[in-house]
Scaffold this active site. Sequence first.
Site, PDB file in Angstrom:
ATOM      1  CD  GLU A  46     -29.783   4.425 -17.484  1.00  0.00           C
ATOM      2  OE1 GLU A  46     -29.931   4.207 -16.258  1.00  0.00           O
ATOM      3  OE2 GLU A  46     -28.753   4.140 -18.106  1.00  0.00           O
ATOM      4  CG  ASN A  47     -34.858   0.390 -18.353  1.00  0.00           C
ATOM      5  OD1 ASN A  47     -34.295   0.684 -17.297  1.00  0.00           O
ATOM      6  ND2 ASN A  47     -35.494  -0.745 -18.516  1.00  0.00           N
TER       7      ASN A  47
END
Lengths: 218, 233
Positions: A46-47
């Site tokens: 999710e980064n």
Amino acid sequence: MLDKNGIAQRIAREIRDGYYVNLGIGIPTLVANYIPEGINVVLQSENGLLGMGPFPFEGDEDADLINAGKQTITTLPGSSIFDSALSFGMIRSQKIDLTILGAMEVSENGDIANWKIPGKMVKGMGGAMDLVASAKNIIVAMQHVNKAGESKLLPKCTLPLTGVKCIKKIVTELAVLDVLPEGGFKLIERAPGVSVDFIRQATLGKLFADDDVPEMVF
Amino acid sequence: MINKVVSGAEEAIKDIKDGDTLMLGGFGLCGIPENCITALVKKGVKELTCISNNAGVDDFGIGLMLQQRQVKKMISSYVGENAEFERQLLSGELEVELIPQGTLATRCMAAGYGMPAIFTPAGVGTEVAEGKEVRNFNGKDYLMEYAFDAEFAIVKAWKGDTAGNLIYRSTSRNFNPVMAMAGKVTIAEVEELVEAGELDPDQVHTPGVFVHRIFQGANYEKRIEQRTVRTRG
């Protein structure tokens, strides 16, 4: 009874060809090691990465290329990179097929608590609240009981919640369980050598079990 | 051609003052504006509110500002890797607002897109929802979350040009593009600064209109938080 790798291996059997999958930190990360041959999945971090590859070879680490656990990783053919808002856009709009994450507690109506213990230093929820609020399919990977021997499958969570009515499946060292839409845990599979009674004693929430619950097959 | 170039970090941050709200790009230690953080520590501005996904580690990143007691409040999603942070939090010297990571990113995005608020399901039914307006759309509850309001956004890019256009590299992109769009004044430090015209317009991630000051940084450490490798087999 399964070890952590066994839990990960059992969860990997839930992954279907063509899935986009988000793996949380801890046991969920191990799931990547057990994705069956011939099943093509794309791991989301999710980064800002789709198509997370394995750790780099020693000497090839790139400080600019990390996963959500801040570990050095690699890309794969077909990977893409994007910013944090877009990353949570694809999570919120349910483009990610499966989310696997750990938990401290799950309640029989599908609530999850996994970010905060009152009285202890709180590190934060990271992306967990966004993931559980939006994912269409979430599997919780966790130990059935905590270190004090208390059940983590409860009538109601006692810890601050991460999300409500969102968990549908749980895999522990003892069992695979579904959370029923009307409430309660439904025992789907037993870990090898573990009895229904043993699972019942380790489950504080309402447990529904047929007479002949099958053992897990790997 | 509008020229956005300043001499370096010290000039770029010269008008940041005590009590300001800053956005700082990066995820963990990846893609953080190292040069500007060093300059902020040297300048010694205090009572800052910092919006950043994480708070650095004890001796790097925003951790350096925490050591000098420059931060009044952190707005972050995860702050786990910093003992000094924990000490200041428990002693009441530091205020912290923990918010979901997607909410953090999207509140930046909203500011950059000129929208006052967003609706997100993240945090519904949890303590994050306390005091917030809940709206139901198509049978599902959403929290109203406001766009951030920050005097300065400080971002790090890989390449930039004199017109302020930015290109990020790999996952060091993270929060940088949305924060770049969100600051009233946006400061960009880049590893390589080139003349306008040298970047392919099709490859620009952040258009120069969002960037007010740009400079080529120096001595990037780019510290790795979790060095994980496999052995050649």
